[in-house]
Design an enzyme around this catalytic site. Structure first.
Site, PDB file in Angstrom:
ATOM      1  N   ASN A   9       0.696  -1.065   0.033  1.00 46.05           N
ATOM      2  CA  ASN A   9      -0.019  -0.141   0.032  1.00 46.05           C
ATOM      3  C   ASN A   9       0.929   1.209  -0.006  1.00 46.05           C
ATOM      4  O   ASN A   9       1.497   1.303   0.968  1.00 46.05           O
ATOM      5  CB  ASN A   9      -0.998  -0.019   1.160  1.00 46.05           C
ATOM      6  CG  ASN A   9      -1.671   1.144   1.353  1.00 46.05           C
ATOM      7  OD1 ASN A   9      -1.932   2.010   0.561  1.00 46.05           O
ATOM      8  ND2 ASN A   9      -2.438   1.363   2.417  1.00 46.05           N
ATOM      9  N   TRP A  10       0.918   1.959  -1.087  1.00 43.37           N
ATOM     10  CA  TRP A  10       2.009   3.115  -1.317  1.00 43.37           C
ATOM     11  C   TRP A  10       1.417   4.268  -0.894  1.00 43.37           C
ATOM     12  O   TRP A  10       2.255   5.200  -0.628  1.00 43.37           O
ATOM     13  CB  TRP A  10       2.184   3.406  -2.972  1.00 43.37           C
ATOM     14  CG  TRP A  10       2.947   2.196  -3.450  1.00 43.37           C
ATOM     15  CD1 TRP A  10       3.431   1.195  -3.064  1.00 43.37           C
ATOM     16  CD2 TRP A  10       3.371   2.361  -5.000  1.00 43.37           C
ATOM     17  NE1 TRP A  10       4.051   0.494  -3.839  1.00 43.37           N
ATOM     18  CE2 TRP A  10       4.142   1.039  -5.039  1.00 43.37           C
ATOM     19  CE3 TRP A  10       3.187   3.210  -5.997  1.00 43.37           C
ATOM     20  CZ2 TRP A  10       4.711   0.775  -6.247  1.00 43.37           C
ATOM     21  CZ3 TRP A  10       4.019   2.866  -6.930  1.00 43.37           C
ATOM     22  CH2 TRP A  10       4.489   1.878  -7.249  1.00 43.37           C
ATOM     23  N   LYS A  11       0.131   4.077  -0.123  1.00 46.03           N
ATOM     24  CA  LYS A  11      -0.470   5.506   0.655  1.00 46.03           C
ATOM     25  C   LYS A  11      -0.193   6.608  -0.589  1.00 46.03           C
ATOM     26  O   LYS A  11      -0.295   6.583  -1.610  1.00 46.03           O
ATOM     27  CB  LYS A  11      -0.032   5.689   1.810  1.00 46.03           C
ATOM     28  CG  LYS A  11      -0.128   4.387   2.496  1.00 46.03           C
ATOM     29  CD  LYS A  11      -0.143   4.628   4.063  1.00 46.03           C
ATOM     30  CE  LYS A  11      -0.205   3.193   4.858  1.00 46.03           C
ATOM     31  NZ  LYS A  11      -0.018   3.322   6.205  1.00 46.03           N
ATOM     32  N   HIS A  95      -9.383   0.998   5.190  1.00 45.64           N
ATOM     33  CA  HIS A  95      -8.294   1.212   5.772  1.00 45.64           C
ATOM     34  C   HIS A  95      -8.111   2.072   7.129  1.00 45.64           C
ATOM     35  O   HIS A  95      -9.306   2.863   6.957  1.00 45.64           O
ATOM     36  CB  HIS A  95      -7.124   1.943   4.973  1.00 45.64           C
ATOM     37  CG  HIS A  95      -5.790   1.956   5.135  1.00 45.64           C
ATOM     38  ND1 HIS A  95      -5.336   2.832   6.077  1.00 45.64           N
ATOM     39  CD2 HIS A  95      -4.821   0.686   5.123  1.00 45.64           C
ATOM     40  CE1 HIS A  95      -3.974   2.322   6.516  1.00 45.64           C
ATOM     41  NE2 HIS A  95      -3.760   1.479   5.916  1.00 45.64           N
ATOM     42  N   GLU A  97      -6.556   4.758   8.163  1.00 47.86           N
ATOM     43  CA  GLU A  97      -6.671   6.072   7.719  1.00 47.86           C
ATOM     44  C   GLU A  97      -7.800   6.676   7.111  1.00 47.86           C
ATOM     45  O   GLU A  97      -8.381   7.713   7.545  1.00 47.86           O
ATOM     46  CB  GLU A  97      -5.113   6.349   6.974  1.00 47.86           C
ATOM     47  CG  GLU A  97      -4.031   6.086   7.589  1.00 47.86           C
ATOM     48  CD  GLU A  97      -2.828   5.514   6.773  1.00 47.86           C
ATOM     49  OE1 GLU A  97      -2.857   5.511   5.611  1.00 47.86           O
ATOM     50  OE2 GLU A  97      -1.756   4.923   7.512  1.00 47.86           O
ATOM     51  N   GLU A 166      -5.048  -4.956  10.828  1.00 44.31           N
ATOM     52  CA  GLU A 166      -4.045  -3.850  10.763  1.00 44.31           C
ATOM     53  C   GLU A 166      -4.230  -3.297  12.322  1.00 44.31           C
ATOM     54  O   GLU A 166      -5.093  -2.359  12.212  1.00 44.31           O
ATOM     55  CB  GLU A 166      -3.889  -2.903   9.879  1.00 44.31           C
ATOM     56  CG  GLU A 166      -3.671  -3.467   8.424  1.00 44.31           C
ATOM     57  CD  GLU A 166      -3.112  -2.522   7.284  1.00 44.31           C
ATOM     58  OE1 GLU A 166      -2.286  -2.749   6.963  1.00 44.31           O
ATOM     59  OE2 GLU A 166      -3.912  -1.407   7.374  1.00 44.31           O
ATOM     60  N   GLY A 172       2.907   2.397  10.821  1.00 44.67           N
ATOM     61  CA  GLY A 172       3.820   3.508  10.588  1.00 44.67           C
ATOM     62  C   GLY A 172       4.543   3.923  11.974  1.00 44.67           C
ATOM     63  O   GLY A 172       5.118   4.887  12.145  1.00 44.67           O
ATOM     64  N   SER A 212       3.911  -1.938  10.151  1.00 39.10           N
ATOM     65  CA  SER A 212       5.483  -2.103  10.453  1.00 39.10           C
ATOM     66  C   SER A 212       5.917  -3.253  10.038  1.00 39.10           C
ATOM     67  O   SER A 212       6.835  -4.164  10.738  1.00 39.10           O
ATOM     68  CB  SER A 212       5.788  -1.683  12.067  1.00 39.10           C
ATOM     69  OG  SER A 212       5.214  -0.263  12.255  1.00 39.10           O
ATOM     70  N   GLY A 233       3.097  -1.045   4.447  1.00 38.15           N
ATOM     71  CA  GLY A 233       3.005   0.215   4.135  1.00 38.15           C
ATOM     72  C   GLY A 233       4.448   1.026   3.433  1.00 38.15           C
ATOM     73  O   GLY A 233       5.143   0.575   2.439  1.00 38.15           O
ATOM     74  N   GLY A 234       5.079   1.411   4.496  1.00 42.08           N
ATOM     75  CA  GLY A 234       6.590   2.063   4.361  1.00 42.08           C
ATOM     76  C   GLY A 234       7.555   1.336   3.656  1.00 42.08           C
ATOM     77  O   GLY A 234       7.898   1.793   2.647  1.00 42.08           O
TER      78      GLY A 234
HETATM   79  P1  13P Z   1       3.457   0.576   7.686  1.00 41.98           P
HETATM   80  O1  13P Z   1       3.809  -0.831   7.193  1.00 41.98           O
HETATM   81  O2  13P Z   1       4.012   1.582   7.211  1.00 41.98           O
HETATM   82  O3  13P Z   1       3.076   0.415   9.128  1.00 41.98           O
HETATM   83  O4  13P Z   1       1.691   0.677   7.132  1.00 41.98           O
HETATM   84  C1  13P Z   1       0.729  -0.310   7.318  1.00 41.98           C
HETATM   85  C2  13P Z   1      -0.338  -0.010   6.574  1.00 41.98           C
HETATM   86  O5  13P Z   1      -1.315   0.844   6.945  1.00 41.98           O
HETATM   87  C3  13P Z   1      -0.644  -0.700   5.214  1.00 41.98           C
HETATM   88  O6  13P Z   1      -1.849  -0.575   4.691  1.00 41.98           O
END
Ligand code: 13P
Length: 255
Positions: A9-11, A95, A97, A166, A172, A212, A233-234
């Site tokens: 997930n590149w956000k 998600h 967010e 999640e 993050g 993470s 994510g990251g």
């Molecule tokens: P991180 O891997 O950056 O913690 O993000 C997880 C995430 O929200 C994937 O959708």
């Protein structure tokens, strides 16, 4: 057996140049069939170009959000049909967010799930508790409430769904849930699916872990029986770390 999945997930990251470069590197590294399915989730403006670059390759494409209506006066929104049109097979729904920053409700999330399924997309439904909810010990109650809408779906729709646990406090933050804590929640989610839809569908359900995930922790997470992959994510923004996660995941797959 379930085919594990690693999803990136590149956000709201990566412009045109980075999108091209990252996909180019991933295509080179994963040109043949491997033991896990891989999907990436770039931002809306880059989906079409991503789909072109991934055409005929092993990596699948998904979007990070959608609107539940197919078309009409919904300024700024993107529909399931549009996502299909530009080559998406997956879409992330609910998600944390979206739930927390954009105040999406479980009702809206269910409408999005239904719209995605209707269009033939595979939704990845995200669930998970906040730190305060975990500290209160109410994580199962929270996740159960987030799953509740699924009881309105048909067994056939459920087969096209992917789930992602999640925990919000792990996203993050660098704090991963311990493999044991993640496994406990995954087992809880699978039991809930079993109760609603029976053994066959619960055994088939792919449940990803997100929060993470890094090359250093993917193996110990995926060694657990109910963790079928990761929503990253990251660490999915960098070809080396994302590839190392995919390779780590492949190593946990029994022949
Ligand atoms: P991180 O891997 O950056 O913690 O993000 C997880 C995430 O929200 C994937 O959708």
């Amino acid at each position: 057996m379930r085919t594990p999945m690693i999803a990136g997930n590149w956000k709201m990251n990566n412009g045109f140049a980075e999108t091209r470069e990252l996909i180019g590197e991933l295509n080179r590294k994963f040109s043949c069939k491997i033991k896990v399915s891989i999907a990436i989730f770039p931002s809306f403006p880059y989906l079409y170009e991503s789909s072109r670059l991934l055409d005929g390759k092993a990596i699948r494409l998904g979007a990070q959000n959608l609107h539940w209506e197919t078309k009409g006066a919904f300024t700024g929104e993107v529909s399931s049909m549009m996502l299909r049109d530009v080559g998406c097979e997956y879409v992330i729904v609910g998600h944390s967010e979206r739930r927390h920053i954009f105040k999406e409700s479980d009702e809206q999330i269910l409408l999005k799930l239904k719209a995605a399924l209707q269009a033939g997309l595979h939704p990845i439904l995200c669930v998970g508790e906040t730190l305060a909810e975990r500290e209160k010990g109410s994580m199962e109650q929270v996740v159960r409430a987030q799953l509740k809408g699924l009881s309105e779906l048909t067994p056939e729709e459920i087969t096209n769904l992917v789930l992602a646990y999640e925990p919000v406090w792990a996203i993050g933050t660098g704090k991963t849930a311990s493999p044991e804590a993640a496994q406990n929640m995954h087992a809880f989610i699978r039991r809930w699916i079993r109760k609603q839809f029976g053994n066959y569908l619960s055994d088939k359900m792919i449940i990803l872990y997100g929060g993470s995930v890094k090359p250093e922790n993917i193996r110990e997470l995926m060694d657990r029986p109910d963790i079928d992959g990761a929503l990253v994510g990251g660490a999915s923004l960098n070809a080396d770390s994302f590839s190392a996660i995919i390779q780590g995941a492949c190593e946990t797959v029994k022949e």
